[in-house]
Design a protein around this motif. Structure first.
Motif, PDB file in Angstrom:
ATOM      1  N   GLY A 190      -9.241 101.648 -13.943  1.00  0.00           N
ATOM      2  CA  GLY A 190      -8.675 100.415 -14.477  1.00  0.00           C
ATOM      3  C   GLY A 190      -7.323 100.114 -13.859  1.00  0.00           C
ATOM      4  O   GLY A 190      -7.028 100.528 -12.735  1.00  0.00           O
ATOM      5  N   SER A 191      -6.484  99.410 -14.597  1.00  0.00           N
ATOM      6  CA  SER A 191      -5.163  99.067 -14.081  1.00  0.00           C
ATOM      7  C   SER A 191      -4.208  98.783 -15.233  1.00  0.00           C
ATOM      8  O   SER A 191      -4.633  98.438 -16.335  1.00  0.00           O
ATOM      9  N   LEU A 192      -2.921  98.959 -14.961  1.00  0.00           N
ATOM     10  CA  LEU A 192      -1.869  98.600 -15.901  1.00  0.00           C
ATOM     11  C   LEU A 192      -0.908  97.681 -15.164  1.00  0.00           C
ATOM     12  O   LEU A 192      -0.307  98.067 -14.167  1.00  0.00           O
ATOM     13  N   THR A 193      -0.796  96.434 -15.620  1.00  0.00           N
ATOM     14  CA  THR A 193       0.026  95.442 -14.923  1.00  0.00           C
ATOM     15  C   THR A 193       0.835  94.632 -15.931  1.00  0.00           C
ATOM     16  O   THR A 193       0.557  94.659 -17.135  1.00  0.00           O
ATOM     17  N   ARG A 194       1.804  93.909 -15.413  1.00  0.00           N
ATOM     18  CA  ARG A 194       2.549  92.965 -16.246  1.00  0.00           C
ATOM     19  C   ARG A 194       2.322  91.571 -15.708  1.00  0.00           C
ATOM     20  O   ARG A 194       2.479  91.321 -14.512  1.00  0.00           O
ATOM     21  N   VAL A 209      -6.248  97.170 -18.315  1.00  0.00           N
ATOM     22  CA  VAL A 209      -7.641  96.795 -18.037  1.00  0.00           C
ATOM     23  C   VAL A 209      -8.449  98.077 -17.859  1.00  0.00           C
ATOM     24  O   VAL A 209      -8.095  98.951 -17.070  1.00  0.00           O
ATOM     25  N   CYS A 210      -9.541  98.181 -18.631  1.00  0.00           N
ATOM     26  CA  CYS A 210     -10.409  99.374 -18.573  1.00  0.00           C
ATOM     27  C   CYS A 210     -11.841  98.955 -18.298  1.00  0.00           C
ATOM     28  O   CYS A 210     -12.281  97.884 -18.725  1.00  0.00           O
ATOM     29  N   ARG A 211     -12.567  99.807 -17.608  1.00  0.00           N
ATOM     30  CA  ARG A 211     -13.978  99.533 -17.340  1.00  0.00           C
ATOM     31  C   ARG A 211     -14.813  99.899 -18.553  1.00  0.00           C
ATOM     32  O   ARG A 211     -14.528 100.853 -19.256  1.00  0.00           O
TER      33      ARG A 211
END
Length: 212
Positions: A190-194, A209-211
């Protein structure tokens, strides 16, 4: 002997006792209320300890879980702190999907995001202390968890360095949380964003965001 004075004192005594009884009842009610609050806090702490022990046992294990349940666990861990700092929590769960994840990693990321949001809201200039947590399907078989606060936000310069190891905007911060959170999200696919979204009502959301 002045019987008139004695008579006045005799009449005043029942009034005094009645007033005293009223004060004692109010004091008793206040103490019982505080005791009830303390009991609830102790039970909450016991639940948190049990929850932490449960999460510690599942390190490195992928399991299918309800995403909203993990979000609620993270909120419970911060509930006492949110109440103490008068932070209002809004839940906007557009979907309640299940996903195969490493539970402790998701929890670590969420607790860090919620803690950061609490610090952003716990400032004298912030009048509307609202924290919003959103869960929604994101397309491409992913789910997006957004943590949004009504704090004052951060500068564009800080935004560019947000996920750098050791970077922090807090006086007592160490700068590891978001960096490690981004790495953990990436390890799970997934990802961690702002987001660069910024309005007068809701500040830039943090997105995990996770799959599915």
């Amino acid at each position: 002997r002045d019987t008139s004075v004695t008579g006045v004192q005799t009449c005043a005594l029942p009034i005094f006792l009645k007033t005293l009884a009223g004060h004692l009842q109010e004091e008793q009610a206040r103490i019982l209320k505080e005791l009830d609050s303390l009991t609830q806090s102790v039970e909450h702490v016991k639940a948190i300890v049990a929850m932490q022990q449960t999460y510690a046992k599942v390190t490195g294990i992928h399991e299918t879980m309800a995403v909203v349940d993990v979000v609620e666990d993270a909120l419970r861990l911060n509930a006492i702190s949110f109440t103490r700092h008068e932070i209002r929590v809004k839940r906007e769960f557009d979907a309640k999907p299940t996903a195969t994840l490493e539970r402790h990693k998701v929890m670590q990321i969420l607790v860090n995001l919620l803690t950061n949001a609490k610090h952003a809201l716990d400032k004298p200039e912030v009048k509307d202390k609202t924290l919003t947590v959103r869960v929604a399907l994101n397309g491409n078989e992913t789910v997006r968890i957004a943590v949004v606060d009504t704090g004052s936000g951060i500068s564009p310069e800080s935004m560019a360095r947000l996920f750098q190891h050791g970077f922090t905007t807090k006086p007592q911060g160490h700068g590891f949380g978001l960096h490690h959170g981004a790495l953990a999200a990436k390890e799970m696919g997934g990802s961690l964003t702002r987001s660069e979204e910024h309005t007068s009502e809701l500040q830039s959301p943090m997105y995990l965001v996770c799959r599915l």
